[in-house]
Design an enzyme around this catalytic site. Structure first.
Site, mmCIF file in Angstrom:
data_model
loop_
_atom_site.group_PDB
_atom_site.id
_atom_site.type_symbol
_atom_site.label_atom_id
_atom_site.label_comp_id
_atom_site.label_asym_id
_atom_site.label_seq_id
_atom_site.Cartn_x
_atom_site.Cartn_y
_atom_site.Cartn_z
ATOM 1 N N CYS A 40 -26.850 7.712 -26.267
ATOM 2 C CA CYS A 40 -26.139 7.505 -25.013
ATOM 3 C C CYS A 40 -25.345 8.766 -24.666
ATOM 4 C CB CYS A 40 -25.211 6.309 -25.123
ATOM 5 S SG CYS A 40 -24.204 6.049 -23.638
ATOM 6 N N ASP A 47 -29.564 5.080 -29.400
ATOM 7 C CA ASP A 47 -30.347 4.079 -28.681
ATOM 8 C C ASP A 47 -31.731 4.028 -29.322
ATOM 9 O OD1 ASP A 47 -28.444 3.328 -26.729
ATOM 10 O OD2 ASP A 47 -28.952 5.077 -25.510
#
Length: 124
Positions: A40, A47
Site C-alpha cells: 500500500c 498487499d
C-alpha cells in the site's frame, strides 16, 4: 527465436515480457496466479492478491516464465490494486498487440474488506 529468460537461471524480477508468435487458431489465453504481491502506498502494509490475465492474442503470446518474473517485479512497488490492474493490462496489451486484454486483481481480505479491480483494453 530467443527468449531472455526461458531455459536460463534467473534470480531477479524483471519488467520485460518475452513473447512468441501466436500459434494458428489460438484466440484466447488466460493466466492466473495467487502470488502477486505489492504494498500500500499510504500505509506500507503488504498487499497479497490473485491476478487473472485474459487476452485475445493477435500477433504475440506471453511466455509464462517472463510473466512470473514480471509479476514478481511488483513485490517492492507501492501501488493501489486499481493502478496495478491498469498497469498490467497496459503492459500485456503493448507486448502482445492483443485484440483485447482484461486484468482482474482480487486482493486478499484486509481489515474485513475485499477489493476486486478490473482493467480492460482493446483495439479501437
Amino acid at each position: 527465436m530467443e527468449f531472455k529468460y526461458l531455459g536460463k537461471r534467473t534470480t531477479q524480477p524483471s519488467k520485460t515480457l518475452d513473447t512468441f508468435p501466436t500459434p494458428a487458431g489460438v484466440t484466447y489465453v488466460k493466466f492466473e496466479s495467487d502470488e502477486l504481491t505489492s504494498f500500500c502506498p499510504v500505509t506500507g502494509q503488504p498487499d497479497f492478491s490473485r491476478v487473472i490475465i485474459e487476452f485475445s492474442p493477435d500477433k504475440f503470446c506471453i511466455e509464462s516464465k517472463s510473466l512470473k518474473l514480471y509479476l514478481w517485479s511488483f513485490r517492492e512497488e507501492a501501488i493501489f490494486a486499481e493502478g496495478l490492474a491498469g498497469r498490467i493490462a497496459d503492459d500485456i496489451f503493448t507486448a502482445t498487440s492483443a485484440r483485447w486484454v482484461k486484468v482482474t486483481i482480487i486482493q486478499n481480505i484486509r481489515g474485513g474488506i475485499q477489493l476486486t479491480a478490473v482493467a480492460e483494453k482493446s483495439q479501437s
